[in-house]
Enzyme design. Sequence first.
Site, PDB file in Angstrom:
ATOM      1  N   LYS A 119       0.826  -1.222   0.000  1.00  0.00           N
ATOM      2  CA  LYS A 119       0.000   0.000   0.000  1.00  0.00           C
ATOM      3  C   LYS A 119       0.852   1.261   0.000  1.00  0.00           C
ATOM      4  O   LYS A 119       0.471   2.262  -0.601  1.00  0.00           O
ATOM      5  CB  LYS A 119      -0.978   0.000   1.171  1.00  0.00           C
ATOM      6  CG  LYS A 119      -2.044  -1.072   1.010  1.00  0.00           C
ATOM      7  CD  LYS A 119      -3.344  -0.757   1.710  1.00  0.00           C
ATOM      8  CE  LYS A 119      -4.397  -1.760   1.227  1.00  0.00           C
ATOM      9  NZ  LYS A 119      -5.678  -1.651   1.832  1.00  0.00           N
ATOM     10  N   LYS A 211      -5.048  -9.193  -6.797  1.00  0.00           N
ATOM     11  CA  LYS A 211      -6.261  -9.330  -5.979  1.00  0.00           C
ATOM     12  C   LYS A 211      -7.354  -8.362  -6.457  1.00  0.00           C
ATOM     13  O   LYS A 211      -7.048  -7.223  -6.817  1.00  0.00           O
ATOM     14  CB  LYS A 211      -5.867  -8.998  -4.535  1.00  0.00           C
ATOM     15  CG  LYS A 211      -6.929  -9.180  -3.497  1.00  0.00           C
ATOM     16  CD  LYS A 211      -6.379  -8.825  -2.119  1.00  0.00           C
ATOM     17  CE  LYS A 211      -6.556  -7.364  -1.804  1.00  0.00           C
ATOM     18  NZ  LYS A 211      -7.402  -7.055  -0.664  1.00  0.00           N
ATOM     19  N   LYS A 214     -10.940  -2.677  -4.089  1.00  0.00           N
ATOM     20  CA  LYS A 214     -11.747  -1.458  -4.248  1.00  0.00           C
ATOM     21  C   LYS A 214     -10.940  -0.343  -4.879  1.00  0.00           C
ATOM     22  O   LYS A 214     -11.469   0.510  -5.573  1.00  0.00           O
ATOM     23  CB  LYS A 214     -12.185  -0.934  -2.873  1.00  0.00           C
ATOM     24  CG  LYS A 214     -13.043  -1.833  -2.070  1.00  0.00           C
ATOM     25  CD  LYS A 214     -13.396  -1.112  -0.760  1.00  0.00           C
ATOM     26  CE  LYS A 214     -13.754  -2.105   0.321  1.00  0.00           C
ATOM     27  NZ  LYS A 214     -12.813  -2.114   1.433  1.00  0.00           N
TER      28      LYS A 214
HETATM   29  N1  AQP Z   1     -10.057 -10.030  -3.423  1.00  0.00           N
HETATM   30  C1  AQP Z   1     -10.480 -10.518  -2.263  1.00  0.00           C
HETATM   31  N2  AQP Z   1     -10.794 -11.832  -2.140  1.00  0.00           N
HETATM   32  C2  AQP Z   1     -11.245 -12.343  -0.966  1.00  0.00           C
HETATM   33  N3  AQP Z   1     -11.410 -11.591   0.152  1.00  0.00           N
HETATM   34  C3  AQP Z   1     -11.116 -10.282   0.061  1.00  0.00           C
HETATM   35  N4  AQP Z   1     -11.169  -9.278   0.954  1.00  0.00           N
HETATM   36  C4  AQP Z   1     -10.758  -8.121   0.372  1.00  0.00           C
HETATM   37  N5  AQP Z   1     -10.428  -8.340  -0.903  1.00  0.00           N
HETATM   38  C5  AQP Z   1     -10.634  -9.675  -1.131  1.00  0.00           C
HETATM   39  C6  AQP Z   1     -11.629  -9.437   2.339  1.00  0.00           C
HETATM   40  O1  AQP Z   1     -12.679  -8.525   2.566  1.00  0.00           O
HETATM   41  C7  AQP Z   1     -12.653  -8.108   3.930  1.00  0.00           C
HETATM   42  C8  AQP Z   1     -12.737  -6.616   3.997  1.00  0.00           C
HETATM   43  O2  AQP Z   1     -11.597  -6.050   3.367  1.00  0.00           O
HETATM   44  P1  AQP Z   1     -11.267  -4.523   3.575  1.00  0.00           P
HETATM   45  O3  AQP Z   1     -12.143  -3.694   2.757  1.00  0.00           O
HETATM   46  O4  AQP Z   1     -11.343  -4.193   5.000  1.00  0.00           O
HETATM   47  O5  AQP Z   1      -9.772  -4.359   3.156  1.00  0.00           O
HETATM   48  P2  AQP Z   1      -8.939  -4.834   1.916  1.00  0.00           P
HETATM   49  O6  AQP Z   1      -8.557  -6.252   2.127  1.00  0.00           O
HETATM   50  O7  AQP Z   1      -7.831  -3.872   1.824  1.00  0.00           O
HETATM   51  O8  AQP Z   1      -9.944  -4.732   0.677  1.00  0.00           O
HETATM   52  P3  AQP Z   1      -9.676  -4.073  -0.722  1.00  0.00           P
HETATM   53  O9  AQP Z   1     -10.857  -4.254  -1.552  1.00  0.00           O
HETATM   54  O10 AQP Z   1      -8.387  -4.552  -1.285  1.00  0.00           O
HETATM   55  O11 AQP Z   1      -9.622  -2.555  -0.358  1.00  0.00           O
HETATM   56  P4  AQP Z   1      -8.566  -1.474  -0.746  1.00  0.00           P
HETATM   57  O12 AQP Z   1      -8.489  -1.486  -2.233  1.00  0.00           O
HETATM   58  O13 AQP Z   1      -9.168  -0.221  -0.173  1.00  0.00           O
HETATM   59  O14 AQP Z   1      -7.303  -1.873  -0.081  1.00  0.00           O
HETATM   60  C9  AQP Z   1     -11.366  -8.674   4.535  1.00  0.00           C
HETATM   61  O15 AQP Z   1     -11.683  -9.830   5.288  1.00  0.00           O
HETATM   62  C10 AQP Z   1     -10.544  -9.041   3.338  1.00  0.00           C
HETATM   63  O16 AQP Z   1      -9.676 -10.132   3.603  1.00  0.00           O
END
Ligand code: AQP
Length: 348
Positions: A119, A211, A214
């Site tokens: 990040k 992955k 968002k």
């Molecule tokens: N691609 C994924 N596959 C499976 N599980 C996922 N999670 C996130 N992406 C995937 C799971 O969703 C929960 C909430 O995640 P989060 O929003 O708190 O944080 P993150 O993992 O950082 O999600 P993003 O979408 O990747 O957000 P950004 O882009 O803002 O960093 C967690 O249980 C996570 O494991």
Amino acid sequence: MSAPAPAFKPLVFSGVQPTGNLHLGNYLGALVKFVDMQKTHDCVYCVVDLHAITVAQEPRELTANIREIAAAFIASGIDAKKHIVFNQSQVAEHAELAWVFNCVARLGWLNRMTQFKEKAGKDRENASIGLYDYPVLMASDILVYRATHVPVGDDQKQHLELTRDIAQKFNNDYAAPIAAAGHGAAFFPLPEPIIQGPATRVMSLRDGGKKMSKSEPSDYSRINLTDDADAIAQKIRKAKTDPEPLPGDVEGLKGRPEADNLVGIFAALAGTDKATVLRDFGGQTFSPFKTALADLMVTKLSPIAAEMRRLRADPAFIDGVLRDGSDRARAIAAANMKAVKDIVGFVR
Ligand code: AQP
């Protein structure tokens, strides 16, 4: 003789960041499991807004996103009356315990966290201290409730290991006051990550090596929970694949990340496994498979999107749910925090 390890009351905790539209990865990796676990456990589900501000957020957007995640929890089937749904910033004990844990966690442990490296990217000197400290706050989120089970996607595995290390070190460092206060050999449980099923890491629709996220700029890389049927069909039609037909067994998915991802998504949505999906579609081209996948996705996601739209029109209701959840969460967290203060030796 050392005191016996206490049996902790099973409790589920997990959180989602209000950083934008929820996507299929969040849904399959987290929300589906959240809903499942409420049948067998007491659950605490949190919109982790303190985590969201570790990167810049526009305040009005953040407010809307907090309500949006709460709406997604409820629309996915989480019972906010039986269980607890709230936003993190309303329970000050999360941040309070994080400070104690900052003094327990070691710099070397945090330096190994791969999510911070990803990040922060190349501009590490400019990353916020909050982003670096994110995993310590996450440990506090879980342990302030002394939660025993944490359903998460595969990307959170390392953070869960750190949570266990922090719990273990706190229990060791303060073993004497913990035992003297009648907590036995451990005040904190070592929480178990629940990472199961065919879609624990949903990958981008544009690149099977990345992955689904968002924050990925291309909207074609993900299915948002609020996408309509046309958008879903179009995104699945355009999803990257390879020229070979689908294999007949799971072994044949090796070295084919895009095919593996789509088959895993199908299996998770259908509540089955990859082998069963390949028994039906093995040997066929991607075209009929993609049509069936888009149909299945629309069937599963459109009722959730409709309910989210309904809830979006009633922010007062969502705010009421979050306030009520926060009151109940605070009651648990405050009692645990009092015990932590006594263990550490603070005067209160
Ligand atoms: N691609 C994924 N596959 C499976 N599980 C996922 N999670 C996130 N992406 C995937 C799971 O969703 C929960 C909430 O995640 P989060 O929003 O708190 O944080 P993150 O993992 O950082 O999600 P993003 O979408 O990747 O957000 P950004 O882009 O803002 O960093 C967690 O249980 C996570 O494991």
